[in-house]
Design a protein around this motif. Structure first.
Motif, PDB file in Angstrom:
ATOM      1  N   ASP A   9       0.829  -1.206   0.000  1.00  0.00           N
ATOM      2  CA  ASP A   9       0.000   0.000   0.000  1.00  0.00           C
ATOM      3  C   ASP A   9       0.862   1.254   0.000  1.00  0.00           C
ATOM      4  N   GLY A  10       0.630   2.116  -0.992  1.00  0.00           N
ATOM      5  CA  GLY A  10       1.393   3.345  -1.102  1.00  0.00           C
ATOM      6  C   GLY A  10       2.717   3.160  -1.818  1.00  0.00           C
ATOM      7  N   THR A  11       3.128   1.910  -2.000  1.00  0.00           N
ATOM      8  CA  THR A  11       4.402   1.598  -2.650  1.00  0.00           C
ATOM      9  C   THR A  11       4.178   1.013  -4.037  1.00  0.00           C
ATOM     10  N   GLN A  38     -11.046   3.254  -6.706  1.00  0.00           N
ATOM     11  CA  GLN A  38     -10.201   4.453  -6.754  1.00  0.00           C
ATOM     12  C   GLN A  38      -8.715   4.100  -6.807  1.00  0.00           C
ATOM     13  N   ILE A  39      -8.381   2.866  -6.491  1.00  0.00           N
ATOM     14  CA  ILE A  39      -6.986   2.478  -6.296  1.00  0.00           C
ATOM     15  C   ILE A  39      -6.341   2.076  -7.626  1.00  0.00           C
ATOM     16  N   LYS A  40      -5.194   2.645  -7.882  1.00  0.00           N
ATOM     17  CA  LYS A  40      -4.457   2.362  -9.121  1.00  0.00           C
ATOM     18  C   LYS A  40      -3.065   1.823  -8.783  1.00  0.00           C
ATOM     19  N   SER A  41      -2.468   1.175  -9.755  1.00  0.00           N
ATOM     20  CA  SER A  41      -1.096   0.714  -9.606  1.00  0.00           C
ATOM     21  C   SER A  41      -0.142   1.903  -9.615  1.00  0.00           C
ATOM     22  N   ALA A  42       0.897   1.828  -8.803  1.00  0.00           N
ATOM     23  CA  ALA A  42       1.942   2.843  -8.856  1.00  0.00           C
ATOM     24  C   ALA A  42       2.732   2.678 -10.148  1.00  0.00           C
ATOM     25  N   GLY A  89       3.538   7.400  -1.909  1.00  0.00           N
ATOM     26  CA  GLY A  89       2.596   7.197  -0.814  1.00  0.00           C
ATOM     27  C   GLY A  89       2.109   8.488  -0.201  1.00  0.00           C
ATOM     28  N   GLY A  90       2.716   9.619  -0.603  1.00  0.00           N
ATOM     29  CA  GLY A  90       2.225  10.913  -0.156  1.00  0.00           C
ATOM     30  C   GLY A  90       2.955  11.519   1.021  1.00  0.00           C
ATOM     31  N   PHE A  91       4.111  10.982   1.386  1.00  0.00           N
ATOM     32  CA  PHE A  91       4.878  11.528   2.507  1.00  0.00           C
ATOM     33  C   PHE A  91       6.075  12.321   1.982  1.00  0.00           C
ATOM     34  N   SER A  92       6.461  13.337   2.744  1.00  0.00           N
ATOM     35  CA  SER A  92       7.552  14.217   2.337  1.00  0.00           C
ATOM     36  C   SER A  92       8.908  13.572   2.619  1.00  0.00           C
ATOM     37  N   ILE A 126      15.643   7.826  -1.575  1.00  0.00           N
ATOM     38  CA  ILE A 126      14.232   8.137  -1.811  1.00  0.00           C
ATOM     39  C   ILE A 126      14.021   8.371  -3.306  1.00  0.00           C
ATOM     40  N   TYR A 127      12.984   7.735  -3.853  1.00  0.00           N
ATOM     41  CA  TYR A 127      12.642   7.878  -5.266  1.00  0.00           C
ATOM     42  C   TYR A 127      11.167   8.257  -5.379  1.00  0.00           C
ATOM     43  N   ASP A 128      10.784   8.780  -6.546  1.00  0.00           N
ATOM     44  CA  ASP A 128       9.406   9.236  -6.718  1.00  0.00           C
ATOM     45  C   ASP A 128       8.403   8.086  -6.672  1.00  0.00           C
ATOM     46  N   HIS A 129       8.725   6.982  -7.326  1.00  0.00           N
ATOM     47  CA  HIS A 129       7.817   5.850  -7.458  1.00  0.00           C
ATOM     48  C   HIS A 129       8.634   4.652  -7.962  1.00  0.00           C
ATOM     49  N   PRO A 130       8.047   3.474  -8.070  1.00  0.00           N
ATOM     50  CA  PRO A 130       8.817   2.314  -8.537  1.00  0.00           C
ATOM     51  C   PRO A 130       9.525   2.545  -9.870  1.00  0.00           C
ATOM     52  N   ALA A 131       8.877   3.238 -10.795  1.00  0.00           N
ATOM     53  CA  ALA A 131       9.505   3.492 -12.097  1.00  0.00           C
ATOM     54  C   ALA A 131      10.759   4.335 -11.963  1.00  0.00           C
TER      55      ALA A 131
END
Length: 221
Positions: free
Chosen positions: A11-13, A85-89, A189-192, A202-207
């Motif tokens: 979740d979030g990842t 509402q949930i989408k793949s990262a 996941g929406g955290f700073s 730290i990366y933006d997303h899996p891609a």
């Protein structure tokens, strides 16, 4: 870093589900007469319900009524109403494929229930790739307690310093750190970055992690 295994949050990842989970908590609390704002709940995503509930409503516990029913209803809301509402990262499946092709042992560690995990893996399109998991049923206490991460390390039969966790919340980082596992964080996941202090990268997303894979801690093993 000598790296043999990955502990993977979901979740979030791998799926963008934190808002949906927060909204389901707000609705479930409201249905039982408790007013909780979205902005109160959202920063707690990544924390298990057994930890979240008494922080928001001190007199409630998941182990006793009405907390037990609130938690159960919350899960039903996610699976039946908010799931749409949930989408793949971005890049979720491609990153998992890359790690498996690199010979890394990948095990899931999530505070979600087994039922929720099954749905989220399908949304992330990795249900055919990932088969080892520790969930809320494998630990006495959820994140930020280290129990679920420790259970994942035990399931993988590896030393914690030969694994890294990929996750999205400060609670993941707290849990993993207590278990002796370093964390690569993602911002989707929406955290700073400040909230993700303690992560080794730290990366933006899996891609984004996949794009920088060879220069990341995963590629430097």
């Amino acid at each position: 870093m000598a790296l043999d295994g990955i502990i993977l949050d979901i979740d979030g990842t791998l799926v963008l589900s934190n808002d949906a989970h927060a909204e389901s908590w707000v609705e479930s609390f409201a249905n039982h007469g408790y007013e909780v704002d979205f902005d109160q709940v959202r920063p707690m995503m990544g924390m298990g319900g057994d930890q979240l509930m008494p922080k928001l409503i001190p007199e409630l516990s998941e182990a006793e009524e009405p907390g037990k029913t609130i938690a159960s209803d919350r899960k039903d809301l996610v699976l039946n109403e908010y799931v749409h509402q949930i989408k793949s990262a971005k890049g979720a499946r491609a990153l998992v494929q890359k790690m498996l092709e690199a010979g890394l042992h990948v095990v899931i560690a999530t505070s979600a229930s087994p039922e929720e995990l099954e749905v989220m893996l399908k949304i992330a399109e990795v249900d055919d790739l990932l088969h080892e998991a520790t969930t809320s049923s494998d630990a006495d206490n959820s994140k930020p307690a280290p129990d679920i991460v420790e259970a994942a390390v035990k399931k993988a039969q590896m030393a914690p310093d030969r694994m890294v966790m990929i996750a999205d919340t400060p609670y993941d980082i707290e849990a993993a750190t207590q278990a002796g596992v370093e964390v690569i964080a993602v911002r989707c996941g929406g955290f700073s970055d400040e909230e993700l202090t303690g992560a080794i990268a730290i990366y933006d997303h899996p891609a984004d992690l996949l794009h920088h894979y060879d220069r990341s801690p995963l590629g430097q093993r």
